[in-house]
Design a protein around this motif. Structure first.
Motif, mmCIF file in Angstrom:
data_model
loop_
_atom_site.group_PDB
_atom_site.id
_atom_site.type_symbol
_atom_site.label_atom_id
_atom_site.label_comp_id
_atom_site.label_asym_id
_atom_site.label_seq_id
_atom_site.Cartn_x
_atom_site.Cartn_y
_atom_site.Cartn_z
ATOM 1 N N LYS A 218 0.841 -1.200 0.000
ATOM 2 C CA LYS A 218 0.000 0.000 0.000
ATOM 3 C C LYS A 218 0.877 1.251 0.000
ATOM 4 C CE LYS A 218 -3.508 -0.268 2.790
ATOM 5 N NZ LYS A 218 -4.737 -0.511 2.016
ATOM 6 N N GLN A 219 1.924 1.246 0.820
ATOM 7 C CA GLN A 219 2.840 2.379 0.874
ATOM 8 C C GLN A 219 3.572 2.564 -0.458
ATOM 9 O OE1 GLN A 219 5.415 2.265 4.368
ATOM 10 N NE2 GLN A 219 3.816 1.227 5.537
ATOM 11 N N GLN A 220 4.022 1.461 -1.036
ATOM 12 C CA GLN A 220 4.747 1.549 -2.304
ATOM 13 C C GLN A 220 3.852 2.101 -3.410
ATOM 14 O OE1 GLN A 220 5.874 -2.581 -2.457
ATOM 15 N NE2 GLN A 220 7.945 -2.197 -1.653
ATOM 16 N N VAL A 221 2.625 1.616 -3.476
ATOM 17 C CA VAL A 221 1.696 2.099 -4.498
ATOM 18 C C VAL A 221 1.358 3.561 -4.262
ATOM 19 C CG1 VAL A 221 -0.671 1.882 -5.352
ATOM 20 C CG2 VAL A 221 0.744 -0.162 -5.061
ATOM 21 N N ALA A 222 1.186 3.960 -2.999
ATOM 22 C CA ALA A 222 0.904 5.363 -2.689
ATOM 23 C C ALA A 222 2.044 6.260 -3.160
ATOM 24 C CB ALA A 222 0.660 5.540 -1.192
ATOM 25 N N GLU A 223 3.265 5.821 -2.945
ATOM 26 C CA GLU A 223 4.419 6.599 -3.393
ATOM 27 C C GLU A 223 4.451 6.717 -4.914
ATOM 28 O OE1 GLU A 223 7.732 4.607 -1.679
ATOM 29 O OE2 GLU A 223 7.443 5.455 0.322
ATOM 30 N N VAL A 224 4.136 5.614 -5.590
ATOM 31 C CA VAL A 224 4.084 5.654 -7.059
ATOM 32 C C VAL A 224 3.026 6.640 -7.520
ATOM 33 C CG1 VAL A 224 3.474 4.318 -9.116
ATOM 34 C CG2 VAL A 224 4.986 3.327 -7.392
ATOM 35 N N LEU A 225 1.840 6.568 -6.919
ATOM 36 C CA LEU A 225 0.754 7.476 -7.300
ATOM 37 C C LEU A 225 1.146 8.928 -7.053
ATOM 38 C CD1 LEU A 225 -2.307 5.464 -5.917
ATOM 39 C CD2 LEU A 225 -1.679 5.783 -8.315
ATOM 40 N N ALA A 226 1.839 9.182 -5.945
ATOM 41 C CA ALA A 226 2.274 10.553 -5.637
ATOM 42 C C ALA A 226 3.256 11.050 -6.682
ATOM 43 C CB ALA A 226 2.892 10.609 -4.251
ATOM 44 N N ARG A 227 4.183 10.207 -7.086
ATOM 45 C CA ARG A 227 5.188 10.615 -8.061
ATOM 46 C C ARG A 227 4.573 10.826 -9.449
ATOM 47 N NH1 ARG A 227 10.133 6.550 -7.525
ATOM 48 N NH2 ARG A 227 10.937 7.897 -9.202
ATOM 49 N N LEU A 254 0.447 7.658 3.075
ATOM 50 C CA LEU A 254 -0.774 7.998 2.353
ATOM 51 C C LEU A 254 -1.046 9.498 2.388
ATOM 52 C CD1 LEU A 254 -3.117 5.116 3.587
ATOM 53 C CD2 LEU A 254 -2.374 5.464 1.221
ATOM 54 N N ASN A 255 -0.844 10.106 3.548
ATOM 55 C CA ASN A 255 -1.101 11.529 3.696
ATOM 56 C C ASN A 255 -0.140 12.364 2.851
ATOM 57 O OD1 ASN A 255 -2.613 13.691 5.076
ATOM 58 N ND2 ASN A 255 -0.593 14.199 5.916
ATOM 59 N N ILE A 256 1.122 11.945 2.818
ATOM 60 C CA ILE A 256 2.106 12.653 1.984
ATOM 61 C C ILE A 256 1.700 12.580 0.510
ATOM 62 C CG2 ILE A 256 4.487 12.614 1.160
ATOM 63 C CD1 ILE A 256 5.301 11.689 3.972
ATOM 64 N N ALA A 257 1.304 11.381 0.072
ATOM 65 C CA ALA A 257 0.892 11.207 -1.323
ATOM 66 C C ALA A 257 -0.355 12.032 -1.636
ATOM 67 C CB ALA A 257 0.625 9.729 -1.587
ATOM 68 N N TYR A 258 -1.319 11.975 -0.725
ATOM 69 C CA TYR A 258 -2.570 12.717 -0.930
ATOM 70 C C TYR A 258 -2.309 14.219 -1.010
ATOM 71 C CZ TYR A 258 -7.213 14.621 0.052
ATOM 72 O OH TYR A 258 -8.382 15.326 -0.007
ATOM 73 N N THR A 259 -1.532 14.731 -0.084
ATOM 74 C CA THR A 259 -1.243 16.164 -0.038
ATOM 75 C C THR A 259 -0.487 16.618 -1.283
ATOM 76 O OG1 THR A 259 -1.152 16.063 2.370
ATOM 77 C CG2 THR A 259 -0.183 17.997 1.321
ATOM 78 N N ARG A 260 0.434 15.786 -1.702
ATOM 79 C CA ARG A 260 1.248 16.131 -2.871
ATOM 80 C C ARG A 260 0.391 16.274 -4.129
ATOM 81 N NH1 ARG A 260 6.681 12.705 -4.552
ATOM 82 N NH2 ARG A 260 7.167 13.804 -6.504
ATOM 83 N N ILE A 261 -0.545 15.364 -4.308
ATOM 84 C CA ILE A 261 -1.423 15.447 -5.484
ATOM 85 C C ILE A 261 -2.443 16.562 -5.317
ATOM 86 C CG2 ILE A 261 -3.099 14.192 -6.905
ATOM 87 C CD1 ILE A 261 -1.715 11.602 -6.071
ATOM 88 N N LEU A 262 -2.969 16.709 -4.086
ATOM 89 C CA LEU A 262 -3.998 17.714 -3.820
ATOM 90 C C LEU A 262 -3.500 19.108 -4.159
ATOM 91 C CD1 LEU A 262 -6.901 17.905 -2.554
ATOM 92 C CD2 LEU A 262 -5.756 18.545 -0.432
ATOM 93 N N GLU A 263 -2.239 19.391 -3.861
ATOM 94 C CA GLU A 263 -1.678 20.727 -4.092
ATOM 95 C C GLU A 263 -1.709 21.106 -5.560
ATOM 96 O OE1 GLU A 263 2.175 20.314 -2.411
ATOM 97 O OE2 GLU A 263 1.537 20.784 -0.351
ATOM 98 N N ARG A 264 -1.765 20.128 -6.439
ATOM 99 C CA ARG A 264 -1.769 20.412 -7.876
ATOM 100 C C ARG A 264 -3.159 20.679 -8.436
ATOM 101 N NH1 ARG A 264 2.223 15.689 -10.354
ATOM 102 N NH2 ARG A 264 3.956 15.947 -8.898
#
Length: 746
Positions: A218-227, A254-264
């Motif tokens: 789950k963490q690995q996929v979240a990181e991929v999605l964020a990138r 998950l929160n880091i990935a979510y925030t990173r995408i949300l900012e865009r």
């Protein structure tokens, strides 16, 4: 062939055969190409027929580049018609061909006119189809994944092939992250980088799988999605963040990935997962381009990942893909928030549209065997959820959806909920002015059937629409508004050029023409030729008259005023603004277009008959129930006109209505029809209707009609004589007529 470009590929295979070493064509051609494992075996990899296909491909691209379309067409046709397995085709163009940058040439060729452009499109479609077929082969994808850690050169080639596979590679890439096999564990870093490299095509399958993955994956996929950073992942990440059973370290990732995408995106941070899924559903419903991976392919993929299962693609017919995905996202929104009414309405709309857009003979595997019909769910949901669907259909100009929703409202809603009295929108009333006549008719029927006992805003529009349905095959009526006789004659000529059978009502303004409009069966188009301010006022006044509230309008404006008039009127529905100084043909075409805009889809004879007879039944019901809301008398001109209709059921329906109407004109017109030369069976029915009118309203016919009735009584026999006698008696005519028949024995 003597050109070195064509000799070099042959040399490549000769060298390979003699030395036993694999040699890439690109290397001999000076392209610095890399040896692919698919080229191992050299000349043995291509049979003679495939060698011919390679030559044809090389010639095609070469001759396109030197602009020799005749030779290019010959070579391209040979390549297109060659029989090759999908993988053989891809090997030829991607592994053995010297033209690694063929995409640019082919794309440009597709823009050529005529046969050359079509040939390029056909070849592109064949290549795309081959890529899809090969991409679905798990062995090829797995082979590419295994090469990711086999040196830079093989990795680059493998990533290129996986990129072509796109989302089809997702299950096996994800399987590596979940695998406990040491070999797969060694591949993980390369797989993660490859996932990021593949980018957007993987976001949907990875997002769908997120909720079912163990913590590390789950963490690995979240990181991929964020990138990757694609917003489609937002609702899935947010839904995971809202779960109570997520471990702290996983929640942090998950929160880091979510925030990173949300900012865009500019989406407020407070937006819940339910609203995010609803927003995604809206994007799918309106077909946002980047959400459809293969818009030109016959199918697109929906991804599922059930607990204890694996990531699985489901092929959805492309014409309904956006509807299916809108339903999926709406369902997730409702699972998170059952009170999200907008998501329910959107699901209903998408389901209806899915059914309407599904091609004949196609099936939708996403719609399970236990699912009921779209109408079942619409009726179950009720008016509260249906009004927004109808509002959406009207705004999207989707008559098929509008008709579906009106049918559901007709089956479920009483007067109060049907008209959405407490709501902010009254879409059923708005439907009475919709450009497609089928929608107008069904809306009017639905409202009329509810038999409201208290008036409501828009009630005055119902009867004119019913009258319109009655006269569906009658002559058109037009209103011409112009300042003087010369201008009126000019406008009349334009209308007649557009529709020869049109009867024209004239006036210097709408108020002057109002008396004629009131007695007309209906109005099909209004043509206005007035100064700007007067034209604007004329349109506003026309819309205040129930009979003209949905009538198409053409406004003729001076060249220098076109922009001003367009700004004031051009955005209004059913209004066309055209230049008064334009050629006659252009103005006539605008009038024809306006007439057509008020009709919508062509009606079959059966449909038109059904609408006419249903409408007459509605008007008859209004008279019988003495409706306190609807003025059935307003439909009388159309009903009278229907007595001359060529369709007997329409004539009989009109006669039944007129028999109930308590005024002189209704009985007089009914008598004219009954005493005219008709088919005997029809005349019998008309005479019976005249008798009923007389019984209800007394004798109101004139002397000429009385004499004609007596002639019919004297000259007819059988059922016709009986019906004439019935009318004679009901009209309470002098008994001397009857005495004469008795005493003379006639």
């Amino acid at each position: 062939m003597t050109r070195m470009r064509l000799i070099l590929p042959v040399l490549a295979f000769v060298v390979a055969a003699q030395t036993g070493l694999p040699v890439a064509v690109g290397q001999l051609a000076g392209g610095g190409g890399e040896v692919s494992p698919l080229q191992a075996g050299g000349a043995e990899a291509l049979a003679p027929e495939l060698k011919k296909s390679l030559d044809a491909w090389e010639d095609y691209i070469h001759y396109l580049r030197v602009a020799n379309l005749e030779l290019a067409t010959s070579a391209g046709t040979a390549f297109l018609n060659a029989e090759m397995a999908p993988e053989q085709l891809l090997n030829i163009i991607e592994e053995y061909s010297t033209y690694k940058d063929y995409d640019t040439t082919l794309t440009r060729a597709e823009k050529l006119e005529g046969a050359a452009g079509q040939l390029a499109k056909d070849i592109s479609a064949k290549i795309s189809g081959a890529r899809l077929d090969v991409a679905r082969e798990g062995s090829r994808i797995r082979q590419s994944i295994e090469l990711l850690d086999d040196g830079l050169r093989h990795r680059v080639n493998a990533q290129a092939r996986l990129k072509r596979a796109g989302e089809y590679a997702a299950p096996q890439l994800l399987a590596v992250l979940l695998s406990t096999d040491p070999t797969d564990q060694q591949l993980r870093p390369y797989v993660i980088e490859t996932m990021v490299e593949l980018g957007r095509p993987l976001v949907a399958p990875l997002s769908v799988s997120l909720s079912q993955l163990p913590a590390v994956a789950k963490q690995q996929v979240a990181e991929v999605l964020a990138r990757i950073g694609y917003p489609l992942a937002l609702p899935y990440l947010k839904a995971e963040l809202d779960r109570k059973d997520i471990q702290d370290d996983t929640r942090k990732v998950l929160n880091i990935a979510y925030t990173r995408i949300l900012e865009r995106t500019g989406v407020p941070a407070s937006t819940g997962a339910d609203r995010l899924f609803y927003m995604l559903a809206e994007d799918y419903y309106y077909g946002r381009e980047d959400l459809i991976a293969q818009p030109d392919a016959p199918n697109n993929l929906m991804w599922t990942y059930e607990s204890g299962s694996t990531l699985r693609p489901v092929e959805i017919p492309t014409p309904v893909f956006i509807d299916v995905m809108a339903m999926q996202a709406s369902r997730r929104a409702l699972q998170l928030n059952p009170d999200l009414s907008a998501a329910m309405s959107l699901w209903l709309a998408a389901n209806f549209r899915r059914e309407n857009n599904l091609p004949d003979g196609a099936s939708d595997p996403s719609y399970g065997k236990n699912m009921r019909s779209p109408m079942f769910y619409a009726e179950l949901a009720g008016p509260r959820h249906l009004h927004p669907v109808l509002q959406r259909a009207l705004g999207d100009e989707d008559p098929a959806l509008a008709l579906d929703v009106i049918a559901a409202l007709n089956a479920t809603a009483g007067t109060y909920s049907l008209l959405n009295i407490d709501g902010d929108i009254q879409p059923l009333i708005q439907a009475l002015s919709y450009p497609d006549r089928r929608v107008r008719f069904e809306a009017a029927f639905t409202i009329a059937r509810s038999m409201p006992r208290a008036s409501f805003s828009g009630a005055q529009r119902v009867v004119p629409v019913l009258a319109e349905a009655v006269r569906e095959q009658a002559s058109d009526y037009a209103v011409a508004i112009a300042p003087d006789t010369e201008a009126l004659n000019n406008v009349s000529g334009l209308i007649q050029a557009a529709e020869a059978k049109t009867q024209i009502l004239l006036g210097n303004n709408v108020e002057v023409a109002a008396a004629q409009i009131a007695t007309a069966p209906g109005v099909d188009v209004i043509v206005i030729d007035l100064p700007v301010d007067q034209a604007v006022a004329a349109v506003a006044n026309a819309r205040r008259l129930p009979k003209l509230s949905a009538t198409p309008v053409v406004v003729l404006a001076a060249s220098e005023n076109i922009i001003a008039v367009n700004r004031l009127l051009g955005q209004q529905p059913m209004v066309i603004v055209t230049d008064r100084a334009a050629e006659k043909e252009k103005i006539v075409e605008a009038i024809k277009q306006s007439l057509a805009s008020g009709q919508g889809a062509e009606l079959s004879d059966e449909q038109a008959l059904g609408y006419a007879t249903t409408s007459l039944d509605m008007i008859k019901s209004m008279v019988l129930t003495r409706s306190p809301v609807f003025e059935a008398q307003d439909a009388q001109p159309a009903v009278v006109e229907a007595l001359a209709d060529k369709r007997d059921p329409v004539v009989l329906g009109a006669a039944e209505v007129l028999a109930l109407m308590p005024n002189v004109q209704a009985q007089v017109k009914l008598a004219d029809a009954a005493l005219a030369d008709r088919a005997p069976a029809l005349q019998v029915s008309l005479l019976q209707a005249l008798a009923r009118s007389a019984r209800l309203n007394g004798n109101q016919i004139n002397e000429i009609q009385l004499r004609n009735l007596m002639k019919l009584v004297q000259s007819s026999t059988g059922p016709l004589a009986d019906a004439a006698a019935e009318a004679h008696g009901a009209l309470n005519l002098p008994t001397s007529n009857a005495v004469k028949f008795v005493t003379t024995g006639e």
